[in-house]
Design an enzyme around this catalytic site. Structure first.
Site, PDB file in Angstrom:
ATOM      1  CB  CYS A  83     -10.406  15.280 -26.395  1.00 40.03           C
ATOM      2  SG  CYS A  83     -10.735  13.546 -26.731  1.00 40.03           S
ATOM      3  CB  VAL A  84      -8.617  13.116 -21.256  1.00 38.07           C
ATOM      4  CG1 VAL A  84      -7.537  12.241 -20.622  1.00 38.07           C
ATOM      5  CG2 VAL A  84      -8.436  14.581 -20.859  1.00 38.07           C
ATOM      6  CB  ILE A  85      -8.086   9.292 -25.798  1.00 40.14           C
ATOM      7  CG1 ILE A  85      -8.965  10.243 -26.628  1.00 40.14           C
ATOM      8  CG2 ILE A  85      -8.298   7.837 -26.225  1.00 40.14           C
ATOM      9  CD1 ILE A  85      -8.679  10.236 -28.119  1.00 40.14           C
ATOM     10  CB  ALA A  88      -0.612   2.007 -21.868  1.00 41.27           C
ATOM     11  CG  HIS A  91      -1.095  11.224 -17.633  1.00 41.96           C
ATOM     12  ND1 HIS A  91      -0.605  12.128 -16.711  1.00 41.96           N
ATOM     13  CD2 HIS A  91      -1.430  11.938 -18.730  1.00 41.96           C
ATOM     14  CE1 HIS A  91      -0.644  13.344 -17.242  1.00 41.96           C
ATOM     15  NE2 HIS A  91      -1.145  13.251 -18.467  1.00 41.96           N
ATOM     16  NE  ARG A 129     -19.075   9.979 -25.219  1.00 45.45           N
ATOM     17  CZ  ARG A 129     -19.332   8.814 -25.779  1.00 45.45           C
ATOM     18  NH1 ARG A 129     -18.901   8.550 -27.003  1.00 45.45           N
ATOM     19  NH2 ARG A 129     -20.024   7.883 -25.146  1.00 45.45           N
TER      20      ARG A 129
END
Length: 183
Positions: A83-85, A88, A91, A129
């Site tokens: 999981c990539v959230i 700011a 990246h 998800r």
């Protein structure tokens, strides 16, 4: 909650011979990935397959672990979870794009991979998800890998040359003398 819009899901594939998948997970958001693992394991078990699980530090390491497993072990397919959230910085784009691109390239090289690396804007989207009772993206990634394994088994082993093989004496002669310069 997911939208009320319905989506078509392919029927679960069935297998005559055992199938073993490797789940490769980047557990940075442990609660999210635990849900995804549960969904993936349930789908794999429902298809009568088995799986192993390994963890890697992050989403960028998932494709490398899969490529290494392909070279050094004997799995029929792979389930990539993580999981990539969005944060700011840029990246997020790097991790999302590069992990997805690497998994796609491995797939184009013939590996059977279900991509379940979530790329979301916030934790609420990730929870929705990942939840096996909601969008179940872990189960969906496992189903994708299983469907690819089923297709490969349906079509049999890869041909030595792409495309059709003409039924000519010249072609058959060329195939029998290939690699034998004295013929």
């Amino acid at each position: 909650m997911a939208s009320s819009q319905s989506h078509y899901i392919l029927p679960r594939p069935s297998f005559d011979a055992p199938v073993k998948l490797l789940i490769v997970v980047a557990p940075y958001y442990r609660d999210i990935t635990n849900d995804m693992i549960a969904g993936a394991r349930a789908e794999i078990a429902a298809a009568g397959a088995t799986c192993d699980l390994i963890e890697v530090p992050g989403a960028l390491e998932v494709p490398t672990a899969i490529a290494t497993a392909e070279r050094l072990s004997n799995y029929d397919g792979y389930v990539a979870l993580g999981c990539v959230i969005r944060g700011a910085t840029t990246h997020y784009e790097t991790v999302c794009n590069d992990s997805s691109r690497a998994l796609t390239l491995l797939g184009l090289q013939g590996l059977f991979i279900g991509n379940g690396i979530l790329t979301v804007e916030n934790m609420a989207q990730a929870e929705e998800r990942a939840n096996p009772a909601d969008m179940n993206k872990g189960g969906g990634a496992a189903a994708a890998a299983l469907h690819l394994v089923a297709l490969a088994r349906k079509w049999g082993s890869q041909r030595a040359t792409p495309g059709f093989k003409p039924d000519t004496e010249e072609y058959q002669l060329a195939q029998t003398t290939k690699g034998n310069p004295s013929a």
